[in-house]
Design a protein around this motif. Sequence first.
Motif, PDB file in Angstrom:
ATOM      1  N   ASN A   1      -1.489 -35.677  30.350  1.00  0.00           N
ATOM      2  CA  ASN A   1      -2.266 -35.836  31.577  1.00  0.00           C
ATOM      3  C   ASN A   1      -2.913 -37.215  31.630  1.00  0.00           C
ATOM      4  N   LEU A   2      -3.323 -37.711  30.464  1.00  0.00           N
ATOM      5  CA  LEU A   2      -4.045 -38.974  30.379  1.00  0.00           C
ATOM      6  C   LEU A   2      -3.448 -39.841  29.279  1.00  0.00           C
ATOM      7  N   VAL A   3      -3.359 -41.133  29.505  1.00  0.00           N
ATOM      8  CA  VAL A   3      -2.918 -42.088  28.489  1.00  0.00           C
ATOM      9  C   VAL A   3      -3.937 -43.228  28.455  1.00  0.00           C
ATOM     10  N   ALA A   4      -4.436 -43.546  27.269  1.00  0.00           N
ATOM     11  CA  ALA A   4      -5.396 -44.640  27.120  1.00  0.00           C
ATOM     12  C   ALA A   4      -4.817 -45.685  26.169  1.00  0.00           C
ATOM     13  N   VAL A   5      -4.351 -46.802  26.724  1.00  0.00           N
ATOM     14  CA  VAL A   5      -3.771 -47.881  25.926  1.00  0.00           C
ATOM     15  C   VAL A   5      -4.871 -48.912  25.676  1.00  0.00           C
ATOM     16  N   ASP A   6      -5.425 -48.888  24.483  1.00  0.00           N
ATOM     17  CA  ASP A   6      -6.557 -49.747  24.147  1.00  0.00           C
ATOM     18  C   ASP A   6      -6.168 -50.659  22.985  1.00  0.00           C
ATOM     19  N   PRO A   7      -6.382 -51.970  23.113  1.00  0.00           N
ATOM     20  CA  PRO A   7      -5.972 -52.890  22.034  1.00  0.00           C
ATOM     21  C   PRO A   7      -6.656 -52.618  20.701  1.00  0.00           C
ATOM     22  N   ARG A   8      -7.814 -51.930  20.724  1.00  0.00           N
ATOM     23  CA  ARG A   8      -8.494 -51.619  19.458  1.00  0.00           C
ATOM     24  C   ARG A   8      -7.710 -50.616  18.617  1.00  0.00           C
ATOM     25  N   MET A   9      -6.832 -49.865  19.254  1.00  0.00           N
ATOM     26  CA  MET A   9      -6.001 -48.900  18.534  1.00  0.00           C
ATOM     27  C   MET A   9      -4.660 -49.502  18.133  1.00  0.00           C
ATOM     28  N   LEU A  10      -4.454 -50.769  18.450  1.00  0.00           N
ATOM     29  CA  LEU A  10      -3.185 -51.443  18.147  1.00  0.00           C
ATOM     30  C   LEU A  10      -3.390 -52.481  17.057  1.00  0.00           C
ATOM     31  N   SER A  11      -4.212 -52.131  16.075  1.00  0.00           N
ATOM     32  CA  SER A  11      -4.597 -53.097  15.056  1.00  0.00           C
ATOM     33  C   SER A  11      -3.566 -53.254  13.948  1.00  0.00           C
ATOM     34  N   VAL A  12      -2.653 -52.305  13.827  1.00  0.00           N
ATOM     35  CA  VAL A  12      -1.633 -52.386  12.778  1.00  0.00           C
ATOM     36  C   VAL A  12      -0.452 -53.191  13.302  1.00  0.00           C
ATOM     37  N   ARG A  13       0.066 -54.083  12.460  1.00  0.00           N
ATOM     38  CA  ARG A  13       1.202 -54.913  12.872  1.00  0.00           C
ATOM     39  C   ARG A  13       2.374 -54.034  13.301  1.00  0.00           C
ATOM     40  N   GLY A  14       3.048 -54.444  14.357  1.00  0.00           N
ATOM     41  CA  GLY A  14       4.185 -53.687  14.844  1.00  0.00           C
ATOM     42  C   GLY A  14       5.387 -53.832  13.939  1.00  0.00           C
ATOM     43  N   SER A  15       6.493 -53.303  14.360  1.00  0.00           N
ATOM     44  CA  SER A  15       7.678 -53.270  13.528  1.00  0.00           C
ATOM     45  C   SER A  15       8.918 -53.344  14.399  1.00  0.00           C
ATOM     46  N   ARG A  16      10.049 -53.343  13.728  1.00  0.00           N
ATOM     47  CA  ARG A  16      11.306 -53.312  14.461  1.00  0.00           C
ATOM     48  C   ARG A  16      11.366 -52.085  15.365  1.00  0.00           C
ATOM     49  N   GLY A  17      10.774 -50.977  14.929  1.00  0.00           N
ATOM     50  CA  GLY A  17      10.806 -49.755  15.735  1.00  0.00           C
ATOM     51  C   GLY A  17      10.168 -49.927  17.090  1.00  0.00           C
ATOM     52  N   LEU A  18       9.088 -50.703  17.164  1.00  0.00           N
ATOM     53  CA  LEU A  18       8.440 -50.928  18.447  1.00  0.00           C
ATOM     54  C   LEU A  18       9.336 -51.753  19.367  1.00  0.00           C
ATOM     55  N   ALA A  19      10.003 -52.750  18.827  1.00  0.00           N
ATOM     56  CA  ALA A  19      10.931 -53.540  19.632  1.00  0.00           C
ATOM     57  C   ALA A  19      12.084 -52.671  20.129  1.00  0.00           C
ATOM     58  N   GLU A  20      12.573 -51.766  19.275  1.00  0.00           N
ATOM     59  CA  GLU A  20      13.636 -50.852  19.692  1.00  0.00           C
ATOM     60  C   GLU A  20      13.163 -49.969  20.841  1.00  0.00           C
ATOM     61  N   ALA A  21      11.942 -49.448  20.712  1.00  0.00           N
ATOM     62  CA  ALA A  21      11.406 -48.605  21.775  1.00  0.00           C
ATOM     63  C   ALA A  21      11.243 -49.403  23.062  1.00  0.00           C
TER      64      ALA A  21
END
Length: 413
Positions: free
Chosen positions: A167-187
């Motif tokens: 119902n709700l999505v909250a995209v907050d940069p404070r929750m994105l503190s871990v370095r991304g990966s190849r998986g994120l690029a694939e997604a």
Amino acid sequence: MDTGVKQFVFPSKIGAGSRALEHLPFDLGGFGAVRPMVVCTAEMDQGGGLKPLEDAFKGSGLTFGIYGMDEEPSLETVREVWTHYNDGGFDAVIAVGGGVVVDVAKGLAVAAAGSPDALRTLLSEGGTADVTAPFAWVPTLGLTGREAAPEACLGGRVLHGTALSPNLVAVDPRMLSVRGSRGLAEAGLGALASALCLYEAGDVNPLALPYARLAARQVMDGLEPLLSAPEEKGRLSRWFGMGEKREEEVAFVTAMAVNGSLRQEARKSLTFVLADVLAPVSRCSREVLAAVLLPSVLEYAHRVRGVDLSDMLSAVGDLDLLCATPVQQRAEAALALVREKINGLWLLTEAELPRTLAEAGIERETLLGLCDEASGMAEGWQCHEVETLLLAAYNGTRPDPRNQSTRSPQEAS
């Protein structure tokens, strides 16, 4: 009978930005929730990863409990968390993270609206999930791209239903503190393919088109600073998580949220039908294969079938480029931008993400052997067309109907 009525459902409210978490208690309160349960990994719970969420809830009048999971999702996992949910008087679900965490949270939301037995019946006998407890999703960078989709996987069984989209999505940069990966690029590539494959048939659902544009634009915006960073920083060190404001991560993750609504439309496309057929013989995910196939499918649809792709430039290019490009050149400009980003990711990942089906680990003979199966699953496409597309995507060349394989008539039939 075709009534001409178009339907498209997008049930999620998305908030993205530096204070997105602060809106979550208020929005949950709108559903009558006062005590949500947070489902996350045990590592996030124990490592202090929920601190931004805790700060956002201070003074809101809402309190939340935490269930930290460290196992693969199953019905028994859901039953266990539901016991805590029921005994603790919780009334909403917040999934923090991605992948299996969201699957368990979706299962809990279904069980909370009925019971674990109701969820068990859905998994064993089929059907759709029609209702859930209020359900919010707070993404991190560990995503698969299907978190916001109307589906969940528990114990090897897939559950479907529009109610499974958050119902709700909250995209907050404070929750994105871990370095991304190849998986994120694939997604991200999968989200781009889901959005742009809607253009391939020329009769895109007009209700879905604004969301397709938004998802594609967010992926392109997320890739731009990543691929244009100074070379001296090193390719792999420029992976997600380097910026202070994290605009690229927010853009990418927002695309993941919008992508959830597009998956069902995308699965009807030739791009994803071919990706499904090729995935078992490839070293790459279905999402990456869809992105590799996408330019060839779109180019064939445009050049051979006459599909007008000029409007696609508004999804992948900015307003200045759109206005400066003559209408008759917009399709070519859009296709060039898509290929440019795929090539850029190939460079960024030092050839880990492929540009062609050959680089995806598929043998040419295997590819040709799958043409009949693929054309049989692709409604409205002939075997020779599918073969032309696959050979173009295999070689990284433009699809040309004159370039057929050397299979004998018996093999081709």
